[in-house]
Structures are given as structure tokens and as C-alpha cells.
Write an enzyme that holds these catalytic residues in place. Sequence first.
Site, mmCIF file in Angstrom:
data_model
loop_
_atom_site.group_PDB
_atom_site.id
_atom_site.type_symbol
_atom_site.label_atom_id
_atom_site.label_comp_id
_atom_site.label_asym_id
_atom_site.label_seq_id
_atom_site.Cartn_x
_atom_site.Cartn_y
_atom_site.Cartn_z
ATOM 1 N N ARG A 178 0.846 -1.204 0.000
ATOM 2 C CA ARG A 178 0.000 0.000 0.000
ATOM 3 C C ARG A 178 0.876 1.247 0.000
ATOM 4 O O ARG A 178 0.611 2.212 -0.713
ATOM 5 C CB ARG A 178 -0.935 0.001 1.203
ATOM 6 C CG ARG A 178 -1.975 -1.099 1.191
ATOM 7 C CD ARG A 178 -2.848 -1.078 2.431
ATOM 8 N NE ARG A 178 -3.723 0.094 2.466
ATOM 9 C CZ ARG A 178 -4.465 0.425 3.518
ATOM 10 N NH1 ARG A 178 -4.431 -0.314 4.623
ATOM 11 N NH2 ARG A 178 -5.236 1.497 3.474
ATOM 12 N N CYS A 242 -1.486 5.759 9.525
ATOM 13 C CA CYS A 242 -1.848 4.527 8.823
ATOM 14 C C CYS A 242 -2.867 4.896 7.755
ATOM 15 O O CYS A 242 -2.695 5.869 7.032
ATOM 16 C CB CYS A 242 -2.391 3.495 9.804
ATOM 17 S SG CYS A 242 -3.788 4.095 10.801
#
Length: 291
Positions: A178, A242
Site C-alpha cells: 500500500r 496509517c
Amino acid sequence: MKPIITATELSEIFNQENLVILDARTGKDARENYLQNHIKGARFIDLDKDLAEIGEDAAFGGRHPLPKISKFAETLQNLGISEDSHIVVYDTSNGANAAARCWWMLKSFGVEKVQVLSGGFQTAEKAGIPLKSGEEIFEKTSFILKENWSWPTSTLEEVEKEISENSAIVIDVRDAYRYRGESEPIDLVAGHIPGAINIPFSENLDENGAFLSPEILKEKYQQFLADASPQLNMTKKLIIHCGSGVTACHTILALDYAGFVTLSGAEVPNLYVGSWSEWSRREGKEIAKEV
């Protein structure tokens, strides 16, 4: 009190009078799954309703903004939590999801005795800790209202400023694919904040999903940060993020467990609550990729 508790240690205090166990599992059917099977006495706490106050536009606040502190105080009262409660919180993701977010919020609210169950619900089940189905009955409490979260957070603008001035290390704890921008399963755009380094939260766990020892975590993070900034000033600010400010708390938890804050002389790392879900949606923000 160390922030991590093992299933064996939980068994030893299971009948302690002031013990409050919170089930912070997440997912589409989280509450239904809780009702089917949970640690005996555990009270369900909902990520979306209790640990966040979701707005209309994630470009301003991200997918899981913090709730108003008065709303969280009401949640604690409804869960029967008081100032002298010893809270153990778990989820079904090795403590890597909402359990860590719940821990951060409780500590930031001012609750002292809070621990996350290493390995989560699965470990408790394997250890033979009593389980139960259905609702739990408990009394509400009163709670002294706090005015502000006591642990530091960073806004999008502050993260951008710190990176431009090279005055902080920004850590992205999402999975490496990611971060690199190979694909994005949750948010709208793949990639990462320019200047952020990637230390996936999975680095905090062993092959069984339990937290690594404080000694190993200390060694790992000292090396990570030395690699990120060879001239590192140990009081340099850390900003953790995050996807939406949830699993970032897992790394703050790991750093606390490792004694890193005490060792470095630094304050508690800043949580960038909006995280990638906010940054990637905000018009005009640069997006970096490594693919």
C-alpha cells in the site's frame, strides 16, 4: 503498568473485582459475532460509533476522526468504566486494530490501568479463558469529564509542515504494498505521503500474531530510526499514521511497550488521526509512489 498483557496473565487476574474487559472487534458483523462468542464478562465497544465520530467528508478528518471527548466520556460511563478500573481490551486482529485505538484513547483520556491482550481473542480462546455468548449485564458509572485529549495528535497541515522542515520522522505503518502504491484496497488512491517512511505494524508481531518482546521491539525501532535518519536527534518528533488513524495506534503501543519513549527522552509519538484516508482525498496534496 506495561501496556501489553498475555492470556496467561489475564487468566491470573480474571476474577479481579475492578477488571473491565472490552471487546473491540471490527467488521461488518462485529456485534453479532461478539454476541455469538466473546470472553466472559467482556463489553462490546464499537469502532465506528464509540471510538470515532465519522464525518461526511473523509478529506477533512479521515475515515475515523476522534469523537468529541465528552462523547467518549459518555461511552465509558455506559460501559461501566471508572477511574480505578483495570481495563483489558482485545480484538480479533492480534490487538492490531481497534484494540490499539481503544488503548490510545483511554490513555489519552487519562485512564491509567489499560492493557491490550497480546494475540487477541484467538489467543484467549486457545488459553482456555472462559467464553460466553449473549449480552453482558453491568452497571453504568459516573466519570470525571476531561477537556481535551492529553496525548499529542497532528493535523494534515502540521504533518506537511514538519516534513518540509525536516523536523519530524513520519512513519506510515500500512502494509508495504500500500505504501509503495501497488494497490489500495480501502482508500481511493494508492501511494504514500511524500517524505514518510514505511514500517508496517506487522513488524511489531511474531509469527503467531503476538507482540514481540520489549527488548526485540526496542532493538528493531532503534535500527529503523537510525536507518531513516543517520543523524537522528533522539528528541526529534515522531508522527505515526496509517489508513485512518486506527492501526497507527498499534505502533505507538509497541513503542510504549518497548520503553522507547522513556529511552529516547521523547514525548509520546504524535498520532496523525486523518492519516492516508484524509491526505489522499485532500485536493492538491502530492502523492508519492514507488512502482
